[in-house]
Each structure stands twice: as structure tokens, then as C-alpha cells.
Design a protein around this motif. Structure first.
Motif, short mmCIF file in Angstrom:
data_model
loop_
_atom_site.label_atom_id
_atom_site.label_comp_id
_atom_site.label_asym_id
_atom_site.label_seq_id
_atom_site.Cartn_x
_atom_site.Cartn_y
_atom_site.Cartn_z
N ALA A 130 0.92 -1.06 -0.16
CA ALA A 130 -0.13 0.00 -0.15
C ALA A 130 0.72 1.35 0.14
CB ALA A 130 -0.97 0.02 1.45
N ASP A 155 -5.01 -0.09 -6.80
CA ASP A 155 -4.86 -0.01 -5.30
C ASP A 155 -5.00 -1.33 -4.73
OD1 ASP A 155 -5.49 0.24 -2.66
OD2 ASP A 155 -6.23 2.08 -2.91
N ARG A 194 -8.54 9.61 -3.65
CA ARG A 194 -9.46 9.00 -4.43
C ARG A 194 -10.28 10.02 -5.02
NH1 ARG A 194 -9.20 4.66 -0.77
NH2 ARG A 194 -11.03 5.29 0.25
N THR A 245 -4.38 4.44 -0.67
CA THR A 245 -5.20 5.62 -0.95
C THR A 245 -6.23 6.20 -0.02
OG1 THR A 245 -6.78 4.75 -2.61
CG2 THR A 245 -4.69 5.70 -3.43
N GLY A 276 -3.92 4.97 -9.68
CA GLY A 276 -4.25 5.14 -8.21
C GLY A 276 -5.64 4.58 -7.89
N SER A 323 -8.11 -2.94 -3.76
CA SER A 323 -9.27 -2.89 -4.69
C SER A 323 -9.38 -4.38 -5.33
CB SER A 323 -9.26 -1.79 -5.58
OG SER A 323 -7.95 -2.22 -6.47
N SER A 366 -4.71 -0.46 1.77
CA SER A 366 -5.34 0.66 0.74
C SER A 366 -3.82 1.59 0.87
CB SER A 366 -6.44 1.17 0.96
OG SER A 366 -6.78 2.17 0.03
N THR A 381 2.11 6.58 -6.88
CA THR A 381 0.71 7.51 -7.36
C THR A 381 1.08 9.05 -7.03
OG1 THR A 381 -0.71 5.71 -6.59
CG2 THR A 381 -1.59 8.02 -6.98
N HIS A 401 2.32 1.69 -3.25
CA HIS A 401 1.54 2.17 -4.36
C HIS A 401 1.16 3.77 -4.02
CE1 HIS A 401 -2.84 3.21 -5.33
NE2 HIS A 401 -2.73 2.25 -6.51
#
Length: 329
Positions: free
Chosen positions: A132, A230, A256, A251, A226, A233, A249, A139, A135
Motif C-alpha cells: 500500500a 490500489d 481518490r 489511497t 491510483g 481494490s 489501501s 501515485t 502504491h
């Protein structure tokens, strides 16, 4: 009594204003004040280039220097971006309230043999899973790059306006039947040759087309990455707890929303730019297109600020395994 009341009011108002400024923001506000004053000087410097009948060229209206126009617009965009970032920081100060005194608290805690308290922002970063956090950092790089592209595209638009480049090659995607009109992009009479990048109609418009397309693709790409890539997701989450989903997560809801707004605004801005070109730059569409660039910039700055928990300054201060693995490579 009235004089005394007035004196009390005048002594209280400045104190109330200054007390409302979060610690550490005084220098930022001083910089913003200086940028605002400089903007006025740059504006006069731009207007001065259009004074005199020799600046009319082959048209009835006075023309200012495209270089000074770009400088004036760039200064305005820079001031707006700094003001927006500072305002967002002030609004989120309760979340980051320990940051200003982090060094003092850490040194005193170290002397007492206890651990220093971390801000809510650092606590959030600390609980993220490695995937996470990775990521979120990727992003953030994409969003910051998109903001940079947006700024460069806005500056290129100043040269389009300054050279009236929007009133030529009013087709899309081709320019005079070609993707790249090489024969029109270099004027042999312009010396030095680099002036063609900023003064030749075909080159100026082609630059703006390419930069605008790259900005839109970058915005849509980072929004897709993004939102769709995720770690939380994908797959079935079943009855996972809120804390587990939050850790998985990369984000937040703010991020978001910002990504969705950024991708949507950039797509609409590119469509508006094409419509403005095809209709020979009517003033209402041209003004809306210029306003649209600020909307894209605003969405980008907001999203980048929302991702500050993935910034190096925050990640380097937390002690999670995820953070250590990223900081140490």
C-alpha cells in the motif's frame, strides 16, 4: 471612552490574526506577500512592452512581448499554487500539528528515555502495508509529474496567445494535413534558431498540442493507476476490519476524490482546447480554456497534498517495516 475602545480593538485585531497563523507558516506567508508584490511589478514590465505604436505590428491592437506575457502568467500560476498549497496545509494543520515541534519533542523524549509522539499523519503512514505504501508513493510521483506538466503546458499557452498561434492550423489532430508541419516550424530568418520554439506560429502551436495531450494522458494514467491498481481494490475482502482495509489501501478517500477530479478535469480541458482551436478561438471559449487550466492545476495540487503521507519527509520519520524497506531500498 471611544478612543480607549478603539485603541483596544486595534491592539487586539493584529494579535488575533497572528495567533491564527499556525507555527512555521510565517515565512510562507511572507514569501506569498513578496510574490504578490512581485506579480504587480512583472505585470507592469509586461504592459510596458506593449507601449508605443511600434508594438502594433500588422494588427490594430497593441501587442505585448510573448516572453513577458509568459513570465507574468508563470508568476501568477506560481503564486496561486503556493497560496493553494499553504492554505491546504493550514487547513490540515490539526493532523500535522506535531510536525512543527517534532525536533524539540524528539530531543526531550530522547533525554527522558521515552519515544516521541508522532502526528496523526505519521501514524497513518506507519500502519500501511508495504504494498500500500509503495502504491501511494508511486501515485504521488505520478501526480507531482502531472502538476509539473500542467504548469509547463500553461506557460506554452502564453506563447500561443502572445503569437496569435491559435488562429492558424485550425484542424485537429493534423496541422495543414500533417502531424508535424516541418516546413513551417523553422523560420530561417530567426537568429538564433531557438527563437523558433517561442516565436514561430507552427512550432508554438505544435508544442502546446503535444504538451496538452501529454498532460491529459498523464492525468488519466495516474488516476487509473491510483484508483484501479490500489492493493485493497482487488480480490475478495469479505469481513475484513476497517483497520485491515485501511492498511491494505494506499489511497485515502481524499486522494481518490482528487484522482477522479484530476482525470475528469484534464479530459474536459483537452476537449475544450480542441473545440477552441476548431472554432477559431472565440473569446468565451478561450477564456474558459484558460480557466480550465487552473482547474486541472488545482486538482493536481490538492491530490499531491492529500498524498503527503507518502512523501519522503513523512516516510523517513516512521518506523514501520514498510517504511524502512522503502527508505533503505
Amino acid at each position: 471612552p471611544s478612543l480607549s475602545a478603539t485603541s483596544n480593538i486595534t491592539s487586539i485585531v493584529p494579535k488575533n490574526i497572528t495567533s491564527a497563523i499556525p507555527p512555521g507558516y510565517q515565512s510562507r506567508l511572507a514569501l506569498l506577500f513578496a510574490m504578490g508584490g512581485t506579480q504587480g511589478l512583472v505585470g507592469w514590465w509586461m504592459v510596458r512592452s506593449g507601449l508605443g505604436d511600434d508594438r502594433r505590428g500588422d494588427r490594430s491592437e497593441i501587442r505585448v512581448s510573448p516572453y513577458r506575457l509568459a513570465a507574468h502568467l508563470g508568476m501568477a500560476v506560481g503564486t496561486y499554487s503556493a497560496l493553494l498549497w499553504t492554505g491546504l496545509g493550514a487547513l490540515s494543520y490539526p493532523v500535522d500539528r506535531y510536525a512543527a515541534a517534532a525536533n524539540t519533542v524528539a530531543s526531550s523524549a530522547s533525554a527522558a528515555g521515552t519515544s516521541a509522539p508522532s502526528s496523526l499523519l505519521q501514524q497513518y503512514t506507519n500502519q500501511l502495508a508495504p504494498a500500500a505504501l509503495r502504491h501511494a508513493r508511486t501515485t504521488r510521483v505520478g501526480v507531482v509529474s502531472t502538476v509539473g506538466l500542467t504548469g509547463i503546458t500553461i506557460l506554452s499557452g502564453a506563447f500561443v496567445a502572445g503569437n496569435d498561434a491559435g488562429n492558424a492550423y485550425n484542424t485537429y489532430p493534423l496541422m495543414d494535413g500533417r502531424l508535424i508541419p516541418w516546413d513551417d516550424m523553422v523560420d530561417p530568418d530567426k537568429v538564433p534558431k531557438w527563437r523558433n520554439l517561442f516565436e514561430t506560429t507552427a512550432t508554438v502551436q505544435w508544442n502546446h498540442r503535444v504538451l496538452g495531450t501529454c498532460t491529459a494522458l498523464s492525468a488519466v494514467g495516474v488516476a487509473g493507476y491510483g484508483l484501479l491498481r490500489d492493493p485493497a481494490s482487488g480480490g475478495r475482502r469479505g469481513g475484513a476490519s476497517t483497520s485491515a482495509l485501511r492498511a491494505a489501501s494506499g489511497t485515502t478517500p481524499q486522494v481518490r476524490r482528487g484522482l477522479m477530479a484530476l482525470g475528469t478535469a484534464a479530459t474536459a480541458q483537452m476537449s475544450l482546447g480542441i473545440a477552441t482551436l476548431l472554432t477559431y478561438v472565440p473569446i468565451n471559449l478561450a477564456a474558459t480554456h484558460q480557466l480550465g487550466s487552473l482547474v486541472v492545476l488545482t486538482c493536481g495540487v490538492y491530490t499531491a497534498h492529500s498524498l503527503r503521507y507518502a512523501g519522503q519527509s513523512v516516510v523517513s520519520k516512521v518506523g514501520s517495516g514498510a517504511a524502512r524497506s522503502l527508505v533503505n531500498g
